[in-house]
Design a protein around this motif. Structure first.
Motif, PDB file in Angstrom:
ATOM      1  N   LYS A 233       0.824  -1.213   0.000  1.00  8.85           N
ATOM      2  CA  LYS A 233       0.000   0.000   0.000  1.00  8.85           C
ATOM      3  C   LYS A 233       0.856   1.260   0.000  1.00  8.85           C
ATOM      4  N   ASN A 234       2.153   1.085  -0.172  1.00 13.09           N
ATOM      5  CA  ASN A 234       3.071   2.221  -0.171  1.00 13.09           C
ATOM      6  C   ASN A 234       3.012   3.028   1.127  1.00 13.09           C
ATOM      7  N   GLN A 235       2.635   2.379   2.209  1.00 18.74           N
ATOM      8  CA  GLN A 235       2.454   3.125   3.460  1.00 18.74           C
ATOM      9  C   GLN A 235       3.762   3.363   4.196  1.00 18.74           C
ATOM     10  N   ILE A 236       4.795   2.606   3.817  1.00 23.33           N
ATOM     11  CA  ILE A 236       6.096   2.826   4.451  1.00 23.33           C
ATOM     12  C   ILE A 236       6.560   4.263   4.184  1.00 23.33           C
ATOM     13  N   ASN A 237       6.178   4.766   2.977  1.00 27.37           N
ATOM     14  CA  ASN A 237       6.604   6.118   2.601  1.00 27.37           C
ATOM     15  C   ASN A 237       6.136   7.182   3.589  1.00 27.37           C
ATOM     16  N   LEU A 238       5.058   6.890   4.309  1.00 25.98           N
ATOM     17  CA  LEU A 238       4.538   7.868   5.274  1.00 25.98           C
ATOM     18  C   LEU A 238       5.564   8.158   6.368  1.00 25.98           C
ATOM     19  N   GLN A 243       9.433  12.784   1.912  1.00 32.86           N
ATOM     20  CA  GLN A 243      10.699  13.348   1.458  1.00 32.86           C
ATOM     21  C   GLN A 243      11.475  12.323   0.659  1.00 32.86           C
ATOM     22  N   PHE A 244      11.293  11.059   1.002  1.00 27.22           N
ATOM     23  CA  PHE A 244      11.989   9.988   0.290  1.00 27.22           C
ATOM     24  C   PHE A 244      10.965   8.976  -0.209  1.00 27.22           C
ATOM     25  N   LEU A 245      11.471   8.069  -1.044  1.00 26.37           N
ATOM     26  CA  LEU A 245      10.622   7.005  -1.562  1.00 26.37           C
ATOM     27  C   LEU A 245      11.186   5.668  -1.125  1.00 26.37           C
ATOM     28  N   GLY A 251      13.977  -2.679  -1.444  1.00 26.93           N
ATOM     29  CA  GLY A 251      14.060  -2.388  -0.027  1.00 26.93           C
ATOM     30  C   GLY A 251      14.941  -1.191   0.252  1.00 26.93           C
ATOM     31  N   MET A 252      15.200  -0.379  -0.766  1.00 27.87           N
ATOM     32  CA  MET A 252      16.078   0.766  -0.590  1.00 27.87           C
ATOM     33  C   MET A 252      15.265   2.057  -0.491  1.00 27.87           C
ATOM     34  N   ILE A 253      15.883   3.043   0.139  1.00 31.31           N
ATOM     35  CA  ILE A 253      15.233   4.343   0.262  1.00 31.31           C
ATOM     36  C   ILE A 253      15.832   5.289  -0.768  1.00 31.31           C
ATOM     37  N   LYS A 254      14.969   5.968  -1.514  1.00 31.59           N
ATOM     38  CA  LYS A 254      15.468   6.812  -2.607  1.00 31.59           C
ATOM     39  C   LYS A 254      14.976   8.239  -2.474  1.00 31.59           C
TER      40      LYS A 254
END
Lengths: 341, 367
Positions: A233-238, A243-245, A251-254
């Motif tokens: 659900k793309n909820q990790i981005n919250l 600011q990041f994706l 499993g990487m932050i971009k």
């Protein structure tokens, strides 16, 4: 299966002379035999929530239910047999031996004199075995490393022999080996002994890899589910305040809008996927998006004499073909090209 | 330091183990056994008690000592000295030592600070102020009041109130500052402030009362009679009993209030009991013997080192024993041989305790 811990409409917080804090409402439940992890930004109230669940801090309102009984109605002495707590406290001014520390976990079961029975000693020994710290038994808390101290503190909680264990940042300040070591031990404890383990962490990689249930605590919302559900659900981005994706696949932050250049990677069939992926990852770090479409910069990846080789061809100067023997040199050349454009 | 001490203890016991065997039992093994060590120290306590009774200005032989138990009808001069002077003094040393040892142990656990003690944190100075006010202010109007039994009770209560108020202040400070050394420095300041107030009270009082107060301020167990001891006893007894009933909470408090709470301890209640125990023990000793320095802070460290534990079930009885031993030893040393001069006991206890505390501090600094 019954819920080991349920939280209904819980508001947490405190009102101190220097600052007040209030958060809620929370609704969630934890089941027996699961390893749950609570993740969230600094100051969002993770520790306060944990302390409220452990009956150290009183809730502002709402209810925490353990095994069908509200913790308000469980006397403190009985509470100690349901729930063990490992805090972030690191200062132990007295020279306690590891064995003595762990045997303090038996206090809820002892009479006023506090003597250990043979059965108590057996449970203490079991806890020592489980955390694999038998060789440290007679050392004092001051003599052991951070990782060993943390294991000893967890062993103390295990000796308390409770169905629920809460841990506040058990992996903070630990090196990678110790971190995973402790998380794997906690994973075993949850799954094999059917205990409910809840811990807070700032380590997203560990949380996603090891948690059965991930609780994401934000200033304005509270999300939960399997780590994969939240990723879907793309909820990790919250967590990153957009600011990041978070890339659910790698499993990487971009970074947002970081990829301003384009390049196409043309690998030969003999080159393994891993090498292509690593090249792609390196390109992304320096701001190149790897496209399938034609791009002004081409990177031909092939293998010659057991060595990999990266050939950079830039449209602007077709004569210029640079050949690199490793990814580091490739990045240097691409960075130079970036400034030309 | 502890490790070095343990190393030497091991070397020592190893030596004995190898060389001496007593009826097939290894003495080295016995020395490592807690109950045997306990017995050894109890024996030492009894021997020191007898020495303390015998040693003094007037020579008393061991035969005369046992004589009072056999010939009760006729009392010689020596026996009168024994009954009216030496025995109360020795008992006072034992009682003060017991109270100081345990109050030191409790203070260290209560504040989670191994260098704390009722003297270091100004608690003794607080009770001194209580005593000073009663001794000098009330005594001014009713000169014989403080020497009566009612006076003794008043002095104890004043000392305990003084100790209690100081404990409250230090407890509040400890809630604000987490740093151990800062707490100790602030404790010293509180103590110094009380001492300054005492000086003012002294300045305002008359000469004879002032002299009795100054003598008291040296720390003395020589002026106490059995009737004084009878007033002291219940206070110390209650203090010790409260400490014994707090064993489990004290052990839990070693790893901090939060952990103690999750171990099922009612921390507020437990700390209140320990609080009362400390002020009863420290207050009573200060009321009757004056401020006696460095016994309370050193004794718990000696018992931890010898008995190698932090378990209060072991530390309370051993601290009270070692406290009594240290007081008896100081009293014996304070007696200058062949003269009627007795040095202030406070000086002797300081000279005995300070080197150990310095060693502890240095080890902490050097890690």
């Amino acid at each position: 299966m019954s819920c080991a811990l349920e939280v209904h409409n819980l508001y947490i917080g405190y009102d101190r002379h220097d600052r007040t804090f209030r958060s809620g409402p929370f609704f969630f439940s934890l089941r027996q035999g699961e390893l749950a992890m609570l993740i969230g930004p600094n100051g969002v109230g993770k520790s306060t929530l944990l302390r409220t669940l452990a009956k150290i801090t009183r809730p502002l309102s709402g209810d925490v239910v353990i095994n069908g009984t509200s913790i308000e109605d469980i006397p403190r002495s009985e509470m100690a047999r349901y729930l063990a707590f490992v805090s972030t406290e690191t200062s132990f001014p007295f020279y306690l031996s590891i064995y003595d520390l762990i045997s303090l976990g038996r206090i809820p079961y002892l009479n006023w004199m506090g003597r250990l029975s043979a059965a108590d000693r057996r449970i203490v020994d079991q806890a020592i075995d489980q955390m694999q710290i038998g060789h440290l038994k007679n050392k004092s808390l001051q003599e052991v490393s951070d990782g060993e101290r943390q294991k000893a503190l967890i062993a103390r909680a295990l000796a308390q022999d409770t169905p629920l264990i809460l841990l506040d940042e058990p992996t903070a300040f630990l090196d990678v080996v110790n971190k995973y070591n402790i998380i794997h031990l906690l994973n075993d404890i949850a799954h094999q002994q059917k205990k409910t383990v809840l811990l807070t962490t700032h380590d997203l990689n560990i949380a996603i890899a090891e948690a059965d249930k991930l609780l994401v605590m934000l200033n304005d919302q509270f999300l939960m589910g399997a780590p994969e559900d939240l990723q879907m659900k793309n909820q990790i981005n919250l967590l990153f305040k957009h600011q990041f994706l978070f890339d659910p696949v790698s499993g990487m932050i971009k970074r947002h809008g970081h990829l301003q250049h384009k390049a196409i990677i043309l690998p030969q069939a003999s080159v393994p996927r891993t090498v292509v992926r690593l090249t792609q990852k390196a390109l992304e770090r320096i701001g190149f998006e790897a496209t399938d479409a034609d791009a002004s910069i081409k990177i031909v990846l092939y293998k010659s004499d057991q060595e990999y080789c990266w050939e950079v061809e830039a449209d602007a100067k077709p004569a210029d073909v640079a050949r690199c023997a490793d990814i580091y040199s490739l990045c240097r050349i691409l960075n130079d090209l970036k400034s030309l454009h | 330091m502890r490790r070095t001490c343990l190393k030497y203890l091991h070397l020592f016991t190893g030596f004995i183990h190898k060389n001496i065997r007593l009826m097939g039992i290894s003495i080295g093994k016995m020395l490592r056994q807690r109950s045997f060590l306990f017995l050894l120290f109890f024996l030492l306590l009894v021997i020191l008690f007898l020495i303390d009774v015998i040693v003094g200005e007037a020579e008393i032989s061991p035969g005369q000592l046992f004589g009072i138990f056999t010939h009760t009808s006729e009392h010689s001069a020596a026996q009168l000295i024994l009954i009216n002077f030496r025995l109360p003094k020795a008992f006072a040393a034992v009682m003060a030592g017991i109270a100081l040892g345990v109050s030191g142990l409790l203070t260290q656990t209560y504040f989670r600070n191994p260098l704390a003690g009722p003297d270091v944190l100004g608690i003794s100075a607080g009770s001194s102020l209580g005593v000073a006010i009663v001794l000098l202010a009330v005594g001014q109007f009713f000169p014989n009041f403080v020497f009566s039994t009612v006076g003794s009770w008043t002095v104890i209560v004043a000392a305990c109130i003084g100790a209690g108020i100081t404990m409250l202040i230090i407890t509040l400070i400890a809630g604000w500052v987490r740093d151990h050394v800062t707490l100790l420095v602030l404790g010293l300041m509180v103590g110094a402030a009380f001492s300054a107030v005492i000086t003012v009270v002294q300045y305002l009082s008359n000469e004879s009362l002032l002299k009795s107060f100054v003598v008291w301020g040296f720390g003395s167990i020589r002026h106490l009679s059995f009737s004084h001891l009878a007033v002291m006893l219940p206070f110390i007894l209650i203090g010790i009993i409260l400490a014994f009933f707090s064993v489990k909470s004290l052990n839990a408090l070693l790893i901090g209030e939060r952990y103690a709470q999750t171990l099922g301890i009612h921390v507020g209640r437990a700390r209140l009991v320990v609080f009362i125990s400390i002020i009863l023990l420290a207050g009573t000793v200060t009321a009757f013997c004056g401020p006696i320095a460095f016994v309370a802070i050193t004794v718990p460290h000696i018992s931890r080192m010898i008995f190698r534990t932090n378990d209060h079930f072991v530390l309370i009885p051993t601290s009270l024993m070692i406290g009594a031993i240290m007081m008896l030893l100081s009293d014996v040393f304070s007696q200058v041989p062949g003269s009627d001069i007795a040095l202030p006991i406070n000086a002797i206890t300081s000279l005995m305790g300070i080197p150990l505390i310095i060693a502890l501090l240095l080890r902490r600094k050097m890690g």
